[in-house]
Design a protein around this motif. Structure first.
Motif, mmCIF file in Angstrom:
data_model
loop_
_atom_site.group_PDB
_atom_site.id
_atom_site.type_symbol
_atom_site.label_atom_id
_atom_site.label_comp_id
_atom_site.label_asym_id
_atom_site.label_seq_id
_atom_site.Cartn_x
_atom_site.Cartn_y
_atom_site.Cartn_z
ATOM 1 N N ARG A 1 -18.893 68.755 79.537
ATOM 2 C CA ARG A 1 -19.815 68.794 80.686
ATOM 3 C C ARG A 1 -21.201 69.262 80.260
ATOM 4 O O ARG A 1 -22.222 68.699 80.672
ATOM 5 C CB ARG A 1 -19.258 69.711 81.784
ATOM 6 N N ASN A 2 -21.226 70.289 79.415
ATOM 7 C CA ASN A 2 -22.504 70.809 78.935
ATOM 8 C C ASN A 2 -23.221 69.775 78.065
ATOM 9 O O ASN A 2 -24.450 69.639 78.129
ATOM 10 C CB ASN A 2 -22.302 72.100 78.155
ATOM 11 N N ILE B 1 -28.454 64.280 79.577
ATOM 12 C CA ILE B 1 -29.207 63.836 80.747
ATOM 13 C C ILE B 1 -30.581 64.498 80.781
ATOM 14 O O ILE B 1 -31.598 63.843 81.033
ATOM 15 C CB ILE B 1 -28.407 64.137 82.027
ATOM 16 N N SER B 2 -30.609 65.797 80.507
ATOM 17 C CA SER B 2 -31.881 66.522 80.512
ATOM 18 C C SER B 2 -32.796 66.054 79.386
ATOM 19 O O SER B 2 -33.999 65.825 79.602
ATOM 20 C CB SER B 2 -31.611 68.027 80.385
ATOM 21 N N TYR C 1 -24.283 58.037 89.510
ATOM 22 C CA TYR C 1 -23.024 58.724 89.193
ATOM 23 C C TYR C 1 -21.925 58.110 90.036
ATOM 24 O O TYR C 1 -21.973 58.124 91.266
ATOM 25 C CB TYR C 1 -23.139 60.211 89.490
ATOM 26 N N GLU D 1 -15.379 71.899 79.351
ATOM 27 C CA GLU D 1 -16.642 72.577 79.639
ATOM 28 C C GLU D 1 -17.701 72.207 78.603
ATOM 29 O O GLU D 1 -18.868 71.971 78.940
ATOM 30 C CB GLU D 1 -16.446 74.090 79.657
ATOM 31 N N TYR E 1 -21.627 57.623 84.463
ATOM 32 C CA TYR E 1 -23.016 57.440 84.863
ATOM 33 C C TYR E 1 -23.452 56.046 84.393
ATOM 34 O O TYR E 1 -23.265 55.712 83.225
ATOM 35 C CB TYR E 1 -23.919 58.491 84.223
ATOM 36 N N ILE F 1 -22.947 66.464 78.239
ATOM 37 C CA ILE F 1 -23.474 65.410 79.104
ATOM 38 C C ILE F 1 -24.715 65.904 79.839
ATOM 39 O O ILE F 1 -25.723 65.191 79.949
ATOM 40 C CB ILE F 1 -22.400 64.934 80.093
ATOM 41 N N SER F 2 -24.656 67.137 80.335
ATOM 42 C CA SER F 2 -25.806 67.708 81.041
ATOM 43 C C SER F 2 -27.025 67.792 80.132
ATOM 44 O O SER F 2 -28.150 67.456 80.541
ATOM 45 C CB SER F 2 -25.449 69.096 81.576
ATOM 46 N N ASP F 3 -26.813 68.230 78.883
ATOM 47 C CA ASP F 3 -27.918 68.309 77.921
ATOM 48 C C ASP F 3 -28.482 66.922 77.616
ATOM 49 O O ASP F 3 -29.698 66.751 77.482
ATOM 50 C CB ASP F 3 -27.443 68.976 76.630
#
Length: 210
Positions: free
Chosen positions: A34-35, A41-42, A72, A31, A79, A37-39
């Protein structure tokens, strides 16, 4: 004396609970990844597109500032952004070839460059690649990735080979260049054992003379 032993039991219980609070399960680590990677990307204003859109665009990603596309890849969770497709041709079926690799590697959690030979034109990593159908196998034969980690090539590094050319370019031609966001399952031994995601920029070129 009874009070003393009672206090010891209480302190031991508190220490145990604190240790449990600090313990990360594999699920917690995934988790966190995932967070992270999400950060990433943002923070880098990346526009994620599907494989269907990628193929509809001729296996291209739009690298303009207002798009900054990464595709993706469903099977791997990688990615990928293709900056240059390169010159020449892809690795062919039943071909075995040495590729010169230049790269830099960044841990997504702390944004540090861990390993790089990107700015050294005279000392690339060498990766031996074989293709059978749509499957690629590879190993490092020399270079920083081999000395820092192992001869095993992260499976994520093989993903671009289906979409890029690996010729030996002339002065007027481009070397293939890609960017990858790599989850731990597709990374090297340090990534997989610590559940760390990494970012790469990698160029691929056929070893001169081959």
């Amino acid at each position: 004396m009874k009070n003393f032993f009672y206090l010891l039991i209480v302190f031991a219980g508190i220490a145990t609970m604190a240790a449990c609070d600090n313990y990360e399960t594999y699920g917690d680590q995934k988790e966190k990844e995932r967070n992270g990677i999400s950060d990433f990307i943002s923070r880098n204003k990346i526009n994620v597109i599907s494989e269907a859109v990628f193929h509809a665009q001729g296996d291209n990603t739009d690298t303009s500032d207002d798009r900054n596309e990464y595709v993706y890849m469903n099977n791997s969770g990688v990615y990928m952004q293709i900056i240059n497709h390169g010159s020449g041709s892809p690795v062919k079926d039943k071909e075995n070839v040495n590729l010169y690799i230049r790269f830099y590697e960044q841990n997504i959690f702390d944004t540090t460059i861990v390993v790089t030979n990107y700015y050294d034109p005279y000392d690339p990593d060498v990766m031996n690649v074989s293709r059978t159908g749509s499957n690629f196998t590879a190993s490092f034969t020399s270079g920083l990735m081999m000395s820092q980690y192992s001869a095993s090539v992260p499976s994520s590094w093989l993903v671009p080979l289906s979409y890029i050319n690996v010729g030996a370019p002339t002065a007027t031609e481009d070397i293939s260049l890609v960017r990858l966001i790599v989850p731990h399952t597709q990374g090297h031994t340090v990534a997989s054992s610590n559940v760390y995601p990494y970012f790469y920029e990698i160029s691929f070129q056929r070893q001169p003379g081959l």
